[in-house]
Design a protein around this motif. Structure first.
Motif, mmCIF file in Angstrom:
data_model
loop_
_atom_site.group_PDB
_atom_site.id
_atom_site.type_symbol
_atom_site.label_atom_id
_atom_site.label_comp_id
_atom_site.label_asym_id
_atom_site.label_seq_id
_atom_site.Cartn_x
_atom_site.Cartn_y
_atom_site.Cartn_z
ATOM 1 N N GLY A 91 0.816 -1.199 0.000
ATOM 2 C CA GLY A 91 0.000 0.000 0.000
ATOM 3 C C GLY A 91 0.853 1.255 0.000
ATOM 4 N N VAL A 92 0.214 2.402 -0.229
ATOM 5 C CA VAL A 92 0.943 3.665 -0.353
ATOM 6 C C VAL A 92 1.621 4.070 0.952
ATOM 7 N N HIS A 93 1.178 3.519 2.062
ATOM 8 C CA HIS A 93 1.763 3.886 3.355
ATOM 9 C C HIS A 93 2.796 2.874 3.846
ATOM 10 N N ASP A 94 3.072 1.864 3.040
ATOM 11 C CA ASP A 94 4.021 0.837 3.464
ATOM 12 C C ASP A 94 5.469 1.304 3.375
ATOM 13 N N ILE A 95 5.722 2.328 2.573
ATOM 14 C CA ILE A 95 7.068 2.893 2.449
ATOM 15 C C ILE A 95 6.984 4.406 2.616
ATOM 16 N N ALA A 96 7.794 4.951 3.495
ATOM 17 C CA ALA A 96 7.860 6.403 3.654
ATOM 18 C C ALA A 96 8.648 6.996 2.495
ATOM 19 N N VAL A 97 8.221 8.130 1.985
ATOM 20 C CA VAL A 97 8.871 8.768 0.844
ATOM 21 C C VAL A 97 9.271 10.190 1.209
ATOM 22 N N ILE A 98 10.529 10.520 0.936
ATOM 23 C CA ILE A 98 11.046 11.871 1.146
ATOM 24 C C ILE A 98 11.560 12.390 -0.184
ATOM 25 N N GLU A 99 10.944 13.425 -0.710
ATOM 26 C CA GLU A 99 11.419 14.060 -1.942
ATOM 27 C C GLU A 99 12.188 15.313 -1.541
ATOM 28 N N THR A 100 13.497 15.277 -1.713
ATOM 29 C CA THR A 100 14.322 16.376 -1.243
ATOM 30 C C THR A 100 15.692 16.338 -1.911
ATOM 31 N N ASP A 101 16.396 17.426 -1.796
ATOM 32 C CA ASP A 101 17.777 17.524 -2.266
ATOM 33 C C ASP A 101 18.691 17.010 -1.160
ATOM 34 N N LEU A 102 19.422 15.957 -1.432
ATOM 35 C CA LEU A 102 20.305 15.353 -0.435
ATOM 36 C C LEU A 102 21.339 16.339 0.097
ATOM 37 N N PHE A 103 21.642 17.383 -0.681
ATOM 38 C CA PHE A 103 22.681 18.331 -0.285
ATOM 39 C C PHE A 103 22.165 19.448 0.614
ATOM 40 N N SER A 104 20.863 19.523 0.792
ATOM 41 C CA SER A 104 20.310 20.521 1.697
ATOM 42 C C SER A 104 19.536 19.888 2.846
ATOM 43 N N TYR A 105 19.263 18.588 2.735
ATOM 44 C CA TYR A 105 18.456 17.891 3.734
ATOM 45 C C TYR A 105 19.328 17.420 4.894
ATOM 46 N N LYS A 106 18.859 17.661 6.097
ATOM 47 C CA LYS A 106 19.529 17.177 7.298
ATOM 48 C C LYS A 106 18.743 15.978 7.830
ATOM 49 N N PRO A 107 19.394 14.829 7.986
ATOM 50 C CA PRO A 107 18.666 13.638 8.436
ATOM 51 C C PRO A 107 17.926 13.875 9.748
ATOM 52 N N GLU A 108 16.643 13.534 9.751
ATOM 53 C CA GLU A 108 15.835 13.669 10.956
ATOM 54 C C GLU A 108 15.920 12.424 11.826
ATOM 55 N N LYS A 109 16.399 11.327 11.255
ATOM 56 C CA LYS A 109 16.617 10.093 12.004
ATOM 57 C C LYS A 109 17.729 9.311 11.321
ATOM 58 N N GLN A 110 18.230 8.309 12.017
ATOM 59 C CA GLN A 110 19.252 7.439 11.444
ATOM 60 C C GLN A 110 18.700 6.019 11.360
ATOM 61 N N TYR A 111 19.362 5.194 10.549
ATOM 62 C CA TYR A 111 18.804 3.902 10.178
ATOM 63 C C TYR A 111 19.804 2.776 10.410
ATOM 64 N N ASP A 112 19.255 1.573 10.569
ATOM 65 C CA ASP A 112 20.108 0.380 10.700
ATOM 66 C C ASP A 112 20.870 0.106 9.412
ATOM 67 N N LEU A 113 20.222 0.397 8.274
ATOM 68 C CA LEU A 113 20.833 0.148 6.969
ATOM 69 C C LEU A 113 20.597 1.347 6.063
#
Length: 250
Positions: A91-113
């Protein structure tokens, strides 16, 4: 964005040239064995795919490992991603999607992988783009990066018959030893940095190429497959990919 070898217009044109993007992702998808081993051995629960539109690996990780998955890219065409999810029973909510420029985005969380497949070679400053991956990795988490090896026969073929596409790639970064050194200098423990795969050959939008080019590609592909079937090994000359796996100390 001077570090970037491509721009948004390039990716819009690239993805608009593709058809049948919404396909079921098989359980033996490329790099599946390495991903399965990493996920199981490191007890991975959360993952982010960087630069991964339309989200094939995000879908793979969700469908077969039920991870908490995020897809980040600076070009997302939502109808394509939605169709891909539907084609894989998600479903559309099974994966979170972030549309952003990697060079201006500051990670709001960190991940295992943190995973990217075919991203870092589109940037001039390899150490910088890898560090931006590392920023998303939690302490004790894992980084996996794969990229094409255009220093191999496949690269010669790309340069000879698709120079425009070839020039969108940073060939200098296609060096396992360089990638290892960058990660070690950043404080990571490198698990592997190596050439991957016995042989493959491809062209973007192959159907649009002249018949003679398509025939040559088919001939070389067949010969390479036969040769590496008899003598299967990974090498700079023939392997189509490079794989990097590293850990961030806890």
């Amino acid at each position: 964005m001077e570090n970037l070898l491509t721009d948004r217009a390039f990716w819009v044109k690239y993805w608009e040239s593709k058809t049948d993007l919404a396909v079921p992702i098989p359980d033996d998808y490329l790099f599946h064995s390495e991903l399965a081993s990493l996920i199981q051995s490191q007890n991975v629960q959360t993952a982010i795919e960087l630069g991964g539109f339309p989200g094939y690996y995000a879908v793979f990780l969700k469908r077969y490992f039920n991870l908490d998955v995020t897809l980040l890219d600076y070009f997302i065409h939502e109808p394509v991603t939605r169709a891909l999810l539907e084609a894989n029973g998600l479903g559309v909510h099974d994966i979170a999607v972030i549309e952003t420029d990697l060079f201006s985005y500051k990670p709001e969380k960190q991940y295992d992988l943190v995973l990217s497949c075919g991203l870092i070679e589109h940037f001039k400053d390899t150490a910088d783009i890898i560090q931006r991956h590392i920023d998303f990795v939690r302490p004790g988490g894992s980084l996996m990066i794969t990229l094409p090896n255009f220093r191999a026969l496949n690269g010669w073929f790309q340069k000879r018959f698709d120079k425009e596409n070839y020039d969108k790639h940073n060939i200098d970064c296609m060096d396992p030893q360089l990638l290892r050194q960058i990660c070690e200098r950043a404080g990571l423990d490198v698990v592997q940095s190596r050439y991957y795969g016995h042989f493959s050959l491809w062209l973007e939008n192959e159907k649009e190429k002249p018949a003679t080019v398509r025939l040559l590609k088919k001939t070389l592909w067949f010969a390479g497959k036969v040769f590496t079937k008899v003598l299967p090994f990974n090498s700079r000359a023939l392997s189509p990919y490079i794989m990097l796996e590293a850990r961030k100390p806890a």
